[in-house]
Design an enzyme around this catalytic site. Structure first.
Site: not given
Ligand code: HOZ
Length: 452
Positions: A158, A253, A281
């Site tokens: 992701y 990433d 983050k």
């Molecule tokens: N991208 C974040 C980690 N998987 C999740 C946060 C979200 O989608 O709100």
């Protein structure tokens, strides 16, 4: 914030708080699904989300005053727990000077210096406002630099919600069972090739199938959006060699792993350097931030030095830069990694004992790297998304609710990581492990897991 829910509080938690319920009713009328990001809606575990009111350290308090030991930690930024004093102080200093200028600031220069000194492969960096923006921009740069259009990503990897990445994606996409997304043009999705994580042979075959066409391979060096799935020994070096041999860029990433696994992220921990790195983050200390960086030669292709365009009104936002400086400064002054490893090991030991006591070792797997972990409702060592997807998500849902009722907030989705912070205490971890034992009992008491 403290408070261990007894039986009465647990019953209240199961019923859902009055204020959260009312807020959710209003929210669903005003915002799709009542949330600003899908995973927050509890869509994959059922029931209604609670609304957060405040966080402090390892605790989160909801709108009804209930307190949780928080392993979501905003999905990663809070390496030191919610609002550590040094971030609060940095922000109150910064806000007196202004919130956004549309002109460069010294803060950006200082933070860029820190990033370049910590992340081994980064000489130059561009700040943006989210991890999604970072990955989209890194891919544009890779395409601009190589003159090639195709990218390769991993199944269950992701990288935010850019068009190029919503193909066999993990995180919320996996959780909601969405293969891709309406609105992503076929022509865009067709330029993304997907290979299994931890399978260098599949990447080699992709290079054979599309000779001279692949701009970049983008990968989470430690997969954390299909749940936590560590790289097999040799995998990262193999993809480094393959991308180099084939004239493609390797993009790590590190939005989750950056500054979390080591000061220099996964690339430092595993000793493999990419061409481009994306960050977010922890870099923003809880404020919206992202960044991408690499060699001076590559990054100089970005406008205005070079022709590849990318811009942003709030990029390098002074509040986010101050929070980032505070975070990276604290990491340099008081490296948290030994403490996080100790806590992580205790959690792992306790969770493994709970699994064994519940007699479900053949149906549950706990995978951990440092302060990131996932309890999968599937057996065996899981090396890729195909294996992770065999998890019994209905049982995870029951487990999630049982934990929540016991005052532990886990991600409301199987394919996300649990985040430990330095604010978690040994007592928090011990309590969590006891609750894991009870909640596994609840999850396996129901014939099919249940959910809500
Ligand atoms: N991208 C974040 C980690 N998987 C999740 C946060 C979200 O989608 O709100």
């Amino acid at each position: 914030m403290t408070g261990e829910p007894g039986r009465r509080a647990r019953a209240r938690a199961a019923a859902g708080g009055v204020k959260s319920k009312a807020l959710f009713r209003r929210a669903t009328a005003l915002m799709p699904g009542g949330v600003s990001s899908p995973v927050r809606s509890f869509a994959s575990v059922g029931g209604e989300p609670f609304f957060a009111a405040a966080g402090r350290g390892a605790r989160l308090r909801d709108a009804d005053g209930r307190s949780y030991i928080d392993y979501v930690q905003s999905y990663g930024p809070h390496l030191f727990g919610h609002v550590p004093l040094f971030v609060r102080n940095a922000l109150s200093r910064a806000i007196r000077r202004g919130t956004s200028f549309g002109a460069p600031t010294e803060l950006e220069v200082r933070l860029a210096g820190r990033v370049a000194s910590m992340v081994p492969s980064i000489e130059m960096v561009r700040f943006v406002s989210s991890g999604t923006e970072a990955t989209m921009s890194a891919i544009r740069l890779a395409r601009g630099a190589t003159g090639r259009a195709r990218i390769v990503k991993t199944d269950g990897g992701y990288h935010g919600h850019g068009d190029a990445f919503l193909v066999s994606a993990g995180s919320g996409v996996a959780t909601l069972g969405i293969a891709g997304s309406p609105g992503v043009p076929d022509a865009s999705a067709a330029l993304t090739t997907v290979v299994p994580y931890n399978d260098a042979g599949a990447l080699a075959r992709a290079f054979e199938s599309f000779p001279g066409e692949i701009a970049a391979f983008i990968v989470e060096p430690l997969a954390a959006n299909m749940g936590v799935v560590p790289p097999r020994p040799g995998y990262l070096q193999a993809v480094r060699d393959l991308t180099r041999e084939n004239g493609a860029l390797l993009v790590f990433d590190e939005v989750i792993s950056g500054f979390r696994l080591a000061p220099g992220g996964a690339q430092e921990r595993y000793g493999v350097l990419p061409d481009l790195t994306t960050l977010g983050k922890i870099l923003g200390g809880g404020l919206p931030v992202g960044a991408y960086g690499g060699s001076r030669e590559l990054m100089s292709r970005m406008a205005p030095s070079g022709p590849v365009y990318q811009a942003g009104t709030l990029s390098g936002n002074p509040l986010a830069m101050e929070a980032g400086l505070a975070m990276l400064g604290e990491i340099a002054r008081r490296p948290p990694y030994a403490r996080l490893e100790t806590l992580g090991a205790r959690l792992e030991e306790g969770v493994r004992e709970a699994i064994a006591s519940a007699g479900v070792a053949d149906r549950v797997t706990y995978q951990r790297v440092a302060s990131l972990s996932t309890l999968f409702f599937a057996p065996g060592d899981l090396h890729d998304f195909t294996a992770a997807k065999t998890s019994d998500t209905a049982r995870y849902a029951t487990f999630f609710h049982a934990m929540r009722e016991r005052g532990i907030f886990l991600p409301p989705a199987q394919f996300e990581a649990w985040f430990l912070s330095t604010a978690h205490t040994e007592a928090d971890v011990r309590r969590t492990c006891r609750m894991v034992g009870e909640s596994l009992g609840a999850a396996f008491a129901a014939p099919e897991g249940g959910g809500r």
